[in-house]
Design a protein around this motif. Structure first.
Motif, mmCIF file in Angstrom:
data_model
loop_
_atom_site.group_PDB
_atom_site.id
_atom_site.type_symbol
_atom_site.label_atom_id
_atom_site.label_comp_id
_atom_site.label_asym_id
_atom_site.label_seq_id
_atom_site.Cartn_x
_atom_site.Cartn_y
_atom_site.Cartn_z
ATOM 1 N N PHE A 99 0.866 -1.028 0.025
ATOM 2 C CA PHE A 99 0.064 -0.020 0.047
ATOM 3 C C PHE A 99 0.791 1.202 -0.093
ATOM 4 O O PHE A 99 1.956 1.354 0.579
ATOM 5 C CB PHE A 99 -0.993 0.014 1.187
ATOM 6 N N GLY A 100 0.488 2.210 -0.606
ATOM 7 C CA GLY A 100 1.098 3.499 -0.937
ATOM 8 C C GLY A 100 0.714 4.582 -0.373
ATOM 9 O O GLY A 100 -0.719 4.617 -0.262
ATOM 10 N N SER A 101 1.271 5.740 -0.124
ATOM 11 C CA SER A 101 0.893 6.834 0.343
ATOM 12 C C SER A 101 0.651 7.933 -1.024
ATOM 13 O O SER A 101 1.476 8.138 -1.641
ATOM 14 C CB SER A 101 2.060 7.460 1.277
ATOM 15 N N SER A 102 -0.469 8.425 -1.040
ATOM 16 C CA SER A 102 -0.961 9.062 -2.072
ATOM 17 C C SER A 102 -1.902 10.363 -1.663
ATOM 18 O O SER A 102 -2.812 10.042 -1.376
ATOM 19 C CB SER A 102 -1.436 8.312 -3.345
ATOM 20 N N GLY A 103 -1.520 11.382 -2.077
ATOM 21 C CA GLY A 103 -2.487 12.538 -1.416
ATOM 22 C C GLY A 103 -3.772 12.697 -2.323
ATOM 23 O O GLY A 103 -4.636 13.248 -1.800
ATOM 24 N N ASP A 104 -3.779 11.721 -3.476
ATOM 25 C CA ASP A 104 -5.032 12.049 -4.167
ATOM 26 C C ASP A 104 -5.851 10.690 -4.090
ATOM 27 O O ASP A 104 -6.937 10.628 -4.773
ATOM 28 C CB ASP A 104 -4.785 12.114 -5.803
ATOM 29 N N SER A 105 -5.557 9.930 -3.081
ATOM 30 C CA SER A 105 -6.281 8.688 -2.704
ATOM 31 C C SER A 105 -7.671 9.192 -1.918
ATOM 32 O O SER A 105 -7.566 10.419 -1.337
ATOM 33 C CB SER A 105 -5.501 7.836 -2.070
ATOM 34 N N GLU A 106 -8.584 8.485 -2.269
ATOM 35 C CA GLU A 106 -9.703 8.726 -1.518
ATOM 36 C C GLU A 106 -10.152 8.066 -0.154
ATOM 37 O O GLU A 106 -10.921 8.423 0.676
ATOM 38 C CB GLU A 106 -11.152 8.523 -2.378
ATOM 39 N N GLN A 107 -9.186 7.178 0.114
ATOM 40 C CA GLN A 107 -9.205 6.530 1.330
ATOM 41 C C GLN A 107 -8.216 6.933 2.482
ATOM 42 O O GLN A 107 -7.018 7.137 2.192
ATOM 43 C CB GLN A 107 -8.968 4.918 1.102
ATOM 44 N N SER A 108 -8.768 7.370 3.707
ATOM 45 C CA SER A 108 -7.687 7.799 4.749
ATOM 46 C C SER A 108 -7.057 6.561 5.309
ATOM 47 O O SER A 108 -7.636 5.393 5.290
ATOM 48 C CB SER A 108 -8.631 8.400 5.789
ATOM 49 N N VAL A 109 -5.855 6.795 5.741
ATOM 50 C CA VAL A 109 -4.978 5.804 6.228
ATOM 51 C C VAL A 109 -5.603 5.251 7.620
ATOM 52 O O VAL A 109 -5.422 3.971 7.877
ATOM 53 C CB VAL A 109 -3.504 6.149 6.657
ATOM 54 N N PHE A 110 -6.622 5.975 8.194
ATOM 55 C CA PHE A 110 -7.025 5.702 9.427
ATOM 56 C C PHE A 110 -8.397 4.915 9.378
ATOM 57 O O PHE A 110 -8.921 4.163 10.134
ATOM 58 C CB PHE A 110 -7.654 6.758 10.161
ATOM 59 N N ALA A 111 -8.869 4.569 7.944
ATOM 60 C CA ALA A 111 -9.896 3.694 7.596
ATOM 61 C C ALA A 111 -9.476 2.374 6.905
ATOM 62 O O ALA A 111 -10.190 1.670 6.689
ATOM 63 C CB ALA A 111 -10.926 4.599 6.447
ATOM 64 N N ALA A 112 -8.160 2.114 6.663
ATOM 65 C CA ALA A 112 -7.688 1.030 5.992
ATOM 66 C C ALA A 112 -7.371 0.022 6.985
ATOM 67 O O ALA A 112 -7.100 0.226 8.084
ATOM 68 C CB ALA A 112 -6.314 1.590 5.177
#
Length: 246
Positions: free
Chosen positions: A174-187
């Motif tokens: 899994f990658g960090s991307s500012g344009d993702s719709e999913q929050s890291v806290f919800a994954a």
């Protein structure tokens, strides 16, 4: 392995705590007899490390004008590990994998800070590409405060190929991307995983991003568009730790 100079009270203490056998010799300000320096001198004597008494001018020159606080160590730097080492480490894991992948991060302060957090959260190691990435340097070791000795750094020739191999080992990418719709806290971060962080500003390379099973972002409430890579990595690594109840 290469050698480098580490200086400063805190960095010297970390080196003595975690890698005293790697210290070849020390230079110490002959005029300083304060309480912060004396325990270090006692430790150097305990490990029978040669100590050279020097004046401030000599120490300033060795430290290239940086703040040495009266002590400089000549130390053998930790070596980076190989792809073969990574494969052996993955195959011997008895807990869900947790790796940090830094895609072309070139600032030694960022790598050092990431190592320090990776140690704190119990990550299995950091993976870096061979090209266009900082390796283990004296600055990295100083910032890492001992974590460069405890957290393996795996240097790979082809990062995309390594990520594909990790996926074959049932490790989620899994990658960090500012344009993702999913929050890291919800994954769901309880899965065996490798977290990819790209460089600040440009992020992951496209070839690296294509290997991601999913991408997440850190929710931003203010006006800044991005965080320093080591800060962002720290937030995400601690979320992994929180979810796993480590």
């Amino acid at each position: 392995m290469s050698q480098a100079k580490v200086f400063g009270i805190h960095a010297a203490q970390a080196a003595l705590d975690y890698s005293a056998d790697k210290i070849k010799r020390a230079w110490v300000d002959h005029q300083r007899q304060d309480k912060r320096l004396m325990p270090l001198l006692e430790a150097l004597n305990k490990y029978q490390i040669p100590v050279v008494k020097a004046d401030r001018k000599k120490l300033d020159g060795l430290a290239e004008g940086k703040n040495h606080q009266g002590i400089i160590l000549d130390i053998q730097l930790p070596g980076v590990r190989t792809e073969a080492d990574l494969k052996s480490a993955v195959q011997s894991l008895d807990t869900p994998a947790f790796f940090l992948v830094l895609d072309q991060v070139q600032d030694p302060h960022n790598l050092g800070a990431c190592l320090r957090t990776a140690d704190a959260v119990g990550a299995d190691g950091i993976i870096i590409p061979k090209d266009n990435s900082v390796g283990i340097t004296s600055t990295v070791c100083k910032v890492a405060s001992g974590a460069a000795e405890t957290v393996p750094v795996y240097q790979v020739v082809n990062l995309a190929r390594t990520l594909r191999w990790l996926k074959q080992q049932q490790i989620w990418i899994f990658g960090s991307s500012g344009d993702s719709e999913q929050s890291v806290f919800a994954a769901d971060l309880t899965l065996p995983l490798a977290l990819i962080m790209g460089t600040e500003g440009t992020g992951m390379r496209q070839l690296t991003a294509r290997q991601c099973d999913f991408r997440v972002k850190i929710p931003m409430q203010g006006t800044v568009e991005s965080l320093n890579v080591s800060v962002a990595a720290g937030i995400m690594m601690y979320e992994v730790r929180r979810q796993r109840g480590m």
